[in-house]
Write an enzyme that holds these catalytic residues in place. Structure first.
Site, PDB file in Angstrom:
ATOM      1  N   SER A 169      11.703 -60.184 -19.370  1.00 60.89           N
ATOM      2  CA  SER A 169      12.102 -59.580 -18.097  1.00 60.89           C
ATOM      3  C   SER A 169      13.057 -60.456 -17.299  1.00 60.89           C
ATOM      4  O   SER A 169      13.893 -59.956 -16.542  1.00 60.89           O
ATOM      5  CB  SER A 169      10.857 -59.291 -17.251  1.00 60.89           C
TER       6      SER A 169
ATOM      7  N   VAL B  99       7.593 -55.695 -18.627  1.00 54.46           N
ATOM      8  CA  VAL B  99       6.179 -55.786 -18.244  1.00 54.46           C
ATOM      9  C   VAL B  99       5.801 -57.251 -18.138  1.00 54.46           C
ATOM     10  O   VAL B  99       5.801 -57.976 -19.148  1.00 54.46           O
ATOM     11  CB  VAL B  99       5.282 -55.061 -19.275  1.00 54.46           C
ATOM     12  N   LEU B 100       5.518 -57.674 -16.931  1.00 52.14           N
ATOM     13  CA  LEU B 100       5.056 -59.045 -16.692  1.00 52.14           C
ATOM     14  C   LEU B 100       3.544 -58.997 -16.490  1.00 52.14           C
ATOM     15  O   LEU B 100       3.047 -58.210 -15.670  1.00 52.14           O
ATOM     16  CB  LEU B 100       5.730 -59.608 -15.444  1.00 52.14           C
ATOM     17  N   ILE B 101       2.842 -59.823 -17.247  1.00 50.52           N
ATOM     18  CA  ILE B 101       1.378 -59.871 -17.098  1.00 50.52           C
ATOM     19  C   ILE B 101       0.987 -61.296 -16.769  1.00 50.52           C
ATOM     20  O   ILE B 101       1.367 -62.244 -17.478  1.00 50.52           O
ATOM     21  CB  ILE B 101       0.672 -59.385 -18.382  1.00 50.52           C
TER      22      ILE B 101
ATOM     23  N   ARG C 222      -0.446 -48.086 -16.319  1.00 54.47           N
ATOM     24  CA  ARG C 222       0.848 -47.733 -15.707  1.00 54.47           C
ATOM     25  C   ARG C 222       1.887 -47.291 -16.728  1.00 54.47           C
ATOM     26  O   ARG C 222       2.975 -46.851 -16.359  1.00 54.47           O
ATOM     27  CB  ARG C 222       1.332 -48.900 -14.847  1.00 54.47           C
TER      28      ARG C 222
ATOM     29  N   GLU D 234      15.529 -61.931 -18.227  1.00 56.91           N
ATOM     30  CA  GLU D 234      16.920 -61.691 -18.644  1.00 56.91           C
ATOM     31  C   GLU D 234      17.474 -60.372 -18.103  1.00 56.91           C
ATOM     32  O   GLU D 234      18.674 -60.095 -18.248  1.00 56.91           O
ATOM     33  CB  GLU D 234      17.008 -61.689 -20.179  1.00 56.91           C
TER      34      GLU D 234
ATOM     35  N   HIS E  17       4.076 -69.173 -13.685  1.00 55.72           N
ATOM     36  CA  HIS E  17       5.247 -68.562 -14.322  1.00 55.72           C
ATOM     37  C   HIS E  17       5.452 -67.130 -13.849  1.00 55.72           C
ATOM     38  O   HIS E  17       6.565 -66.694 -13.528  1.00 55.72           O
ATOM     39  CB  HIS E  17       4.995 -68.588 -15.839  1.00 55.72           C
TER      40      HIS E  17
ATOM     41  N   THR F 215      -0.570 -69.837 -15.446  1.00 58.12           N
ATOM     42  CA  THR F 215       0.257 -70.688 -14.588  1.00 58.12           C
ATOM     43  C   THR F 215       1.000 -69.842 -13.552  1.00 58.12           C
ATOM     44  O   THR F 215       0.801 -68.637 -13.461  1.00 58.12           O
ATOM     45  CB  THR F 215       1.292 -71.446 -15.444  1.00 58.12           C
TER      46      THR F 215
ATOM     47  N   TRP G 209       9.289 -58.301 -24.607  1.00 61.77           N
ATOM     48  CA  TRP G 209       7.922 -58.784 -24.378  1.00 61.77           C
ATOM     49  C   TRP G 209       7.011 -57.573 -24.157  1.00 61.77           C
ATOM     50  O   TRP G 209       7.410 -56.598 -23.521  1.00 61.77           O
ATOM     51  CB  TRP G 209       7.877 -59.647 -23.117  1.00 61.77           C
TER      52      TRP G 209
HETATM   53  N1  LIG Z   1       5.573 -63.877 -19.884  1.00 56.47           N
HETATM   54  C1  LIG Z   1       6.411 -62.815 -19.891  1.00 56.47           C
HETATM   55  C2  LIG Z   1       7.783 -62.993 -20.098  1.00 56.47           C
HETATM   56  N2  LIG Z   1       8.274 -64.227 -20.274  1.00 56.47           N
HETATM   57  C3  LIG Z   1       9.580 -64.511 -20.832  1.00 56.47           C
HETATM   58  C4  LIG Z   1      10.671 -64.556 -19.781  1.00 56.47           C
HETATM   59  O1  LIG Z   1      10.908 -63.274 -19.252  1.00 56.47           O
HETATM   60  C5  LIG Z   1      11.964 -65.082 -20.377  1.00 56.47           C
HETATM   61  O2  LIG Z   1      12.337 -64.311 -21.491  1.00 56.47           O
HETATM   62  C6  LIG Z   1      11.907 -66.544 -20.789  1.00 56.47           C
HETATM   63  O3  LIG Z   1      11.449 -67.349 -19.741  1.00 56.47           O
HETATM   64  C7  LIG Z   1      13.317 -67.048 -21.223  1.00 56.47           C
HETATM   65  O4  LIG Z   1      14.236 -66.978 -20.147  1.00 56.47           O
HETATM   66  N3  LIG Z   1       8.614 -61.920 -20.088  1.00 56.47           N
HETATM   67  C8  LIG Z   1       8.134 -60.651 -19.912  1.00 56.47           C
HETATM   68  O5  LIG Z   1       8.911 -59.670 -19.898  1.00 56.47           O
HETATM   69  N4  LIG Z   1       6.799 -60.474 -19.730  1.00 56.47           N
HETATM   70  C9  LIG Z   1       5.927 -61.508 -19.709  1.00 56.47           C
HETATM   71  O6  LIG Z   1       4.694 -61.279 -19.531  1.00 56.47           O
HETATM   72  C1  LIG Z   2       4.312 -63.414 -16.966  1.00 53.99           C
HETATM   73  C2  LIG Z   2       4.123 -64.799 -17.385  1.00 53.99           C
HETATM   74  O1  LIG Z   2       4.923 -65.597 -17.079  1.00 53.99           O
HETATM   75  C3  LIG Z   2       2.897 -65.181 -18.143  1.00 53.99           C
HETATM   76  O2  LIG Z   2       2.588 -64.270 -19.139  1.00 53.99           O
HETATM   77  C4  LIG Z   2       2.971 -66.596 -18.662  1.00 53.99           C
HETATM   78  O3  LIG Z   2       1.670 -67.006 -18.959  1.00 53.99           O
HETATM   79  P1  LIG Z   2       1.172 -68.504 -18.581  1.00 53.99           P
HETATM   80  O4  LIG Z   2       1.228 -68.608 -17.085  1.00 53.99           O
HETATM   81  O5  LIG Z   2      -0.244 -68.549 -19.096  1.00 53.99           O
HETATM   82  O6  LIG Z   2       2.087 -69.448 -19.262  1.00 53.99           O
END
Ligand SMILES: Nc1c(NC[C@H](O)[C@H](O)[C@H](O)CO)[nH]c(=O)[nH]c1=O
Ligand SMILES: CC(=O)[C@@H](O)COP(=O)(O)O
Length: 186
Positions: free
Chosen positions: A67, A105-107, A152, A69, A113, A111, A32
Site C-alpha cells: 500500500s 489492505v493494511l493490517i 470489509r 507504493e 509500521h 510495531t 499484500w
Molecule cells: N504490512 C503491510 C504492507 N507493508 C508493505 C509496505 O506497504 C511497502 O510495500 C514496503 O514498506 C516497501 O515500501 N503493505 C500492505 O499493503 N499491507 C500491509 O499489511
Molecule cells: C501494516 C503493517 O505495517 C504491519 O502488517 C507490519 O507488521 P509489524 O508491525 O508486526 O511489523
C-alpha cells in the site's frame, strides 16, 4: 432512528444510475493480503461494469508491492497516461483516466509500521488527487485484525464489500461538475 436491523452498510443506491460508459478508470492495487485485495478489486470492477456500464476495456489494472507504493504509482501512472497515446479521457484534464481507484489492505502488526504507512498513504493519495485534478478513490482498508479486513471485503457472512462503493464513488467523482449527470436526490 435506525436500528441494527434496518441499518445497512455502504453507499445508498440512488447514484447507481450514473452512466460511466464513456469513462476511463485506472485501478492500482497492492499485492499484500492478496485474497482480501482481490475481492475488493472484483467488487470495484463489478460496480464499474454492472452498475455504471464502464466498458471492460476502459478499465486498466496495475499492481504495486504494498500500500505504501500506491500514491507514487497513482501519480506515475497518471503522468505516463498523457504520453502513452491512449485515447483521451472525457474529463478536461491532461491525463488519460477520469478516475483512479487505489486499493490496499493494511493490517496492524506488532510495531508502529501500520500507523506510519496508514498516515503516509492517506496523505499521499489525497495529494495526488488535489495536485492532478483526477479523483483518487481511497480504497485502503486500515484494519486492526484479519477479521475486520475480511468483513470489509465481503468475505464473511455479514460482511460488505467496500470495493462496490469505491467503484461507484469513482464514477460519481469522475462525473462531478458535468452537466446533467447527477440524479435528483431531493
Ligand atoms: N504490512 C503491510 C504492507 N507493508 C508493505 C509496505 O506497504 C511497502 O510495500 C514496503 O514498506 C516497501 O515500501 N503493505 C500492505 O499493503 N499491507 C500491509 O499489511
Ligand atoms: C501494516 C503493517 O505495517 C504491519 O502488517 C507490519 O507488521 P509489524 O508491525 O508486526 O511489523
Amino acid at each position: 432512528m435506525s436500528t441494527s436491523k434496518d441499518f445497512s452498510k455502504g453507499l445508498p443506491t440512488q447514484h447507481n444510475v450514473l452512466d460511466g460508459s464513456k469513462l476511463r478508470v485506472l485501478i492500482v492495487h497492492a499485492r499484500w493480503n492478496e485474497k482480501i485485495v482481490g475481492a475488493l478489486v472484483n467488487g470495484a470492477i463489478e460496480a464499474l461494469v454492472e452498475r455504471h456500464q464502464v466498458p471492460h476495456d476502459h478499465i486498466t489494472i496495475e499492481t504495486v508491492p504494498g500500500s505504501y507504493e500506491l500514491p507514487f504509482a497513482a501519480r506515475r501512472l497518471l503522468d505516463v497516461s498523457t504520453r502513452s497515446g491512449a485515447p483521451r479521457a472525457i474529463t478536461a484534464t491532461q491525463y488519460g483516466y477520469d478516475a483512479v481507484i487505489t486499493i490496499g489492505v493494511l493490517i496492524k502488526g506488532e510495531t508502529q509500521h501500520f500507523e506510519y504507512i496508514s498516515e503516509a498513504v492517506t496523505h499521499g493519495l489525497t495529494r495526488v488527487g488535489l495536485d492532478t485534478g483526477v479523483p483518487v478513490i481511497f480504497g485502503v482498508l486500515t484494519c486492526l485484525s484479519d477479521e475486520q479486513a475480511l468483513a470489509r471485503a465481503g468475505l464473511t457472512e455479514k460482511g460488505h464489500n467496500h470495493g462496490l462503493d469505491w467503484g461507484s464513488a469513482a464514477v460519481e467523482m469522475a462525473l462531478l461538475g458535468q452537466a446533467n449527470v447527477m440524479p435528483h436526490t431531493g
